[in-house]
Design a protein around this motif. Structure first.
Motif, mmCIF file in Angstrom:
data_model
loop_
_atom_site.group_PDB
_atom_site.id
_atom_site.type_symbol
_atom_site.label_atom_id
_atom_site.label_comp_id
_atom_site.label_asym_id
_atom_site.label_seq_id
_atom_site.Cartn_x
_atom_site.Cartn_y
_atom_site.Cartn_z
ATOM 1 N N GLY A 214 0.821 -1.209 0.000
ATOM 2 C CA GLY A 214 0.000 0.000 0.000
ATOM 3 C C GLY A 214 0.850 1.253 0.000
ATOM 4 N N LYS A 215 1.920 1.240 0.780
ATOM 5 C CA LYS A 215 2.825 2.386 0.805
ATOM 6 C C LYS A 215 3.526 2.551 -0.538
ATOM 7 N N LEU A 216 3.880 1.437 -1.176
ATOM 8 C CA LEU A 216 4.538 1.508 -2.477
ATOM 9 C C LEU A 216 3.623 2.150 -3.514
ATOM 10 N N ILE A 217 2.342 1.809 -3.481
ATOM 11 C CA ILE A 217 1.404 2.421 -4.430
ATOM 12 C C ILE A 217 1.332 3.920 -4.216
ATOM 13 N N ARG A 218 1.274 4.365 -2.947
ATOM 14 C CA ARG A 218 1.225 5.796 -2.685
ATOM 15 C C ARG A 218 2.509 6.488 -3.127
ATOM 16 N N GLU A 219 3.647 5.832 -2.926
ATOM 17 C CA GLU A 219 4.912 6.421 -3.357
ATOM 18 C C GLU A 219 4.971 6.526 -4.882
ATOM 19 N N ARG A 220 4.519 5.490 -5.573
ATOM 20 C CA ARG A 220 4.546 5.526 -7.035
ATOM 21 C C ARG A 220 3.560 6.576 -7.564
ATOM 22 N N TYR A 221 2.448 6.722 -6.887
ATOM 23 C CA TYR A 221 1.481 7.751 -7.299
ATOM 24 C C TYR A 221 2.096 9.139 -7.148
ATOM 25 N N ARG A 222 2.766 9.368 -6.026
ATOM 26 C CA ARG A 222 3.404 10.666 -5.811
ATOM 27 C C ARG A 222 4.577 10.870 -6.770
ATOM 28 N N THR A 223 5.262 9.798 -7.159
ATOM 29 C CA THR A 223 6.327 9.911 -8.154
ATOM 30 C C THR A 223 5.764 10.379 -9.491
ATOM 31 N N ALA A 224 4.614 9.833 -9.890
ATOM 32 C CA ALA A 224 3.974 10.293 -11.129
ATOM 33 C C ALA A 224 3.582 11.762 -11.024
ATOM 34 N N SER A 225 3.144 12.183 -9.840
ATOM 35 C CA SER A 225 2.825 13.596 -9.637
ATOM 36 C C SER A 225 4.064 14.468 -9.769
ATOM 37 N N GLN A 226 5.204 13.984 -9.289
ATOM 38 C CA GLN A 226 6.448 14.747 -9.408
ATOM 39 C C GLN A 226 6.915 14.838 -10.849
ATOM 40 N N VAL A 227 6.607 13.821 -11.672
ATOM 41 C CA VAL A 227 6.938 13.905 -13.094
ATOM 42 C C VAL A 227 6.205 15.082 -13.737
ATOM 43 N N VAL A 228 4.946 15.252 -13.376
ATOM 44 C CA VAL A 228 4.164 16.371 -13.910
ATOM 45 C C VAL A 228 4.728 17.703 -13.420
#
Length: 437
Positions: A214-228
């Motif tokens: 669950g934490k990994l999914i949140r981290e990957r989601y925030r990583t995609a946000s940082q790409v933007v």
């Protein structure tokens, strides 16, 4: 970590036992590394750095003023709640040194030991680029129009959701039969749109530690946000074969991580701009709304509230005969196979997935690869010669076969034979035939 013999202790001889509270993690302060600092004979003294507007720092035990290291330093500056900068910095992020590693010059040299080396990085794998680019997709591939319309519409709707006066589902679930090109078609669309996605697989949805997926999914989601935010590119989070990781098949066991992952995805769908990875909430910590795309074969095995219409938009992908012919034709186009010949091959093997026609072309290489093995020197010493010659660049040139309809049909019949053998031959029954007696 006994400070009695250090230079720092020599400068303050009146304090034989000392603990510095520098906003270290609580687990570190309570660990056995700090136990030797407490002496049963000597009262252990605690220096608390009390911040004030003056240039002096007071010892909480003796009220003795201690001179600042620098009058220009702002480390002791307090915020409106009376917390200094280091406290706030540590509270807003997981300041456990796992995001940095024991790297000399990055953290205090006191904590950079020789056990792992002066420049060891304990999270090297995590530092790797988790986004996906598609430079390897060379060539002109066919994208089914209905597939492209659905993916493009979903991505655009989520990026302009703040302009629309309607509820926009965050998740797009693409499901259908095996080997129908769901992932490949999506990646082709990402390449065409210039999207740099973060891609996960179902294998990452389980761990020996509760809460890690669950934490990994949140981290990957925030990583995609940082790409933007940082790169100025569109991004999304894509999870392939999600039903293999979260689906319920027969009497399969539901684990804690399955429940946490489902709850995490539902929470992100409901609050796509407020995604925490464990730090203290900040009003300014707003993530970009990042669309999520699932692929799978059977979404009926997933938790029903996760796939409800408000959270997930479902898209069943079943390519038509025209889609299959166009996709296979682009696949064989560089081999000189005409479209009418592709239509002949597709009609000869109906009801087959798209990956079947890719396997036809791969099967035609087998005879030529065996001839190439003989040219290398045979199978006896193949391992040593193959690796060494590959390193020295002396491998014989491999000439790919010229594709013909006859060769493709021959490969197709061989694959169909293997499929029938698997379906018709039940070796488990043959091994246990005496049980039926």
């Amino acid at each position: 970590m006994n400070l009695n013999g250090s230079k720092f202790a020599q400068k303050i001889p009146q304090l034989q036992i000392m603990t510095l509270c520098l906003h270290l993690p609580s687990w570190l302060c309570k660990s056995h590394f700090f136990n030797p600092l407490v002496s049963p004979k000597q009262p252990y003294k605690l220096i608390t750095l009390c911040c004030s507007k003056s240039d002096e720092v007071k010892d909480a035990n003796t009220s003795k003023e201690i001179k600042k290291l620098s009058q220009q330093s702002s480390w002791e500056a307090q915020d409106s709640e009376g917390k200094d900068y280091l406290y706030r910095l540590g509270a807003e992020a997981e300041n456990m040194n796992i995001a940095i590693g024991a790297r000399a010059g990055v953290i205090d040299d006191l904590f950079t030991g020789n056990f792992l080396g002066k420049d060891s990085d304990i999270v090297f794998d995590y530092r790797q680029k988790v986004t996906r680019s598609f430079e390897y997709l060379q060539g002109d591939y066919y994208i089914a129009p209905i597939f492209m319309d659905k993916v493009v519409c979903h991505i655009v709707k989520n990026y302009i959701a703040h302009l629309l006066n309607t509820k926009v589902p965050l998740i797009l679930g693409i499901w259908g039969g095996k080997g129908q090109g769901k992932t490949f078609q999506t990646e082709l669309i990402f390449r065409a749109m210039g999207v740099e996605p973060v891609i996960m697989s179902a294998g990452e949805l389980e761990s020996e530690r509760a809460g890690e997926p669950g934490k990994l999914i949140r981290e990957r989601y925030r990583t995609a946000s940082q790409v933007v935010q940082n790169q100025g590119k569109m991004s999304c989070l894509m999870i392939n074969d999600i039903d293999a990781g979260l689906g319920r098949f027969g009497n399969t066991q539901m684990t804690v991580n399955n429940q946490i992952v489902v709850g995490t995805l539902m929470n992100i769908s409901d609050n796509p701009t407020r995604v925490s990875i464990g730090q203290v909430w900040r009003e300014s910590d707003i993530t970009h709304r990042i669309p999520i795309i699932f692929t799978g074969n059977d979404f009926s095995t997933l938790y029903a509230p996760l796939i409800r219409d408000g959270r997930m938009e479902k898209f069943y992908w079943q390519p038509t005969q025209e889609d299959i012919v166009n996709i296979v034709h682009r696949m064989y186009q560089k081999d000189g196979i005409m479209k009418d010949e592709v239509d002949t091959v597709v009609k000869e093997f109906p009801n087959q997935a798209l990956d079947f026609y890719g396997a036809l072309r791969s099967r035609t290489f087998d005879r030529f690869i065996l001839k190439w093995v003989d040219d290398v020197g045979g199978a006896e010493n193949l391992g040593i010669r193959l690796l060494k010659q590959k390193k020295d660049g002396k491998l014989p040139e491999f000439v790919p076969p010229k594709q013909t309809v006859e060769a493709l049909l021959e490969s197709g019949y061989a694959l169909i034979k293997e499929q029938r053998l698997i379906n018709e031959t039940k070796l488990s029954k043959e091994y246990m035939k005496n049980i039926d007696d």
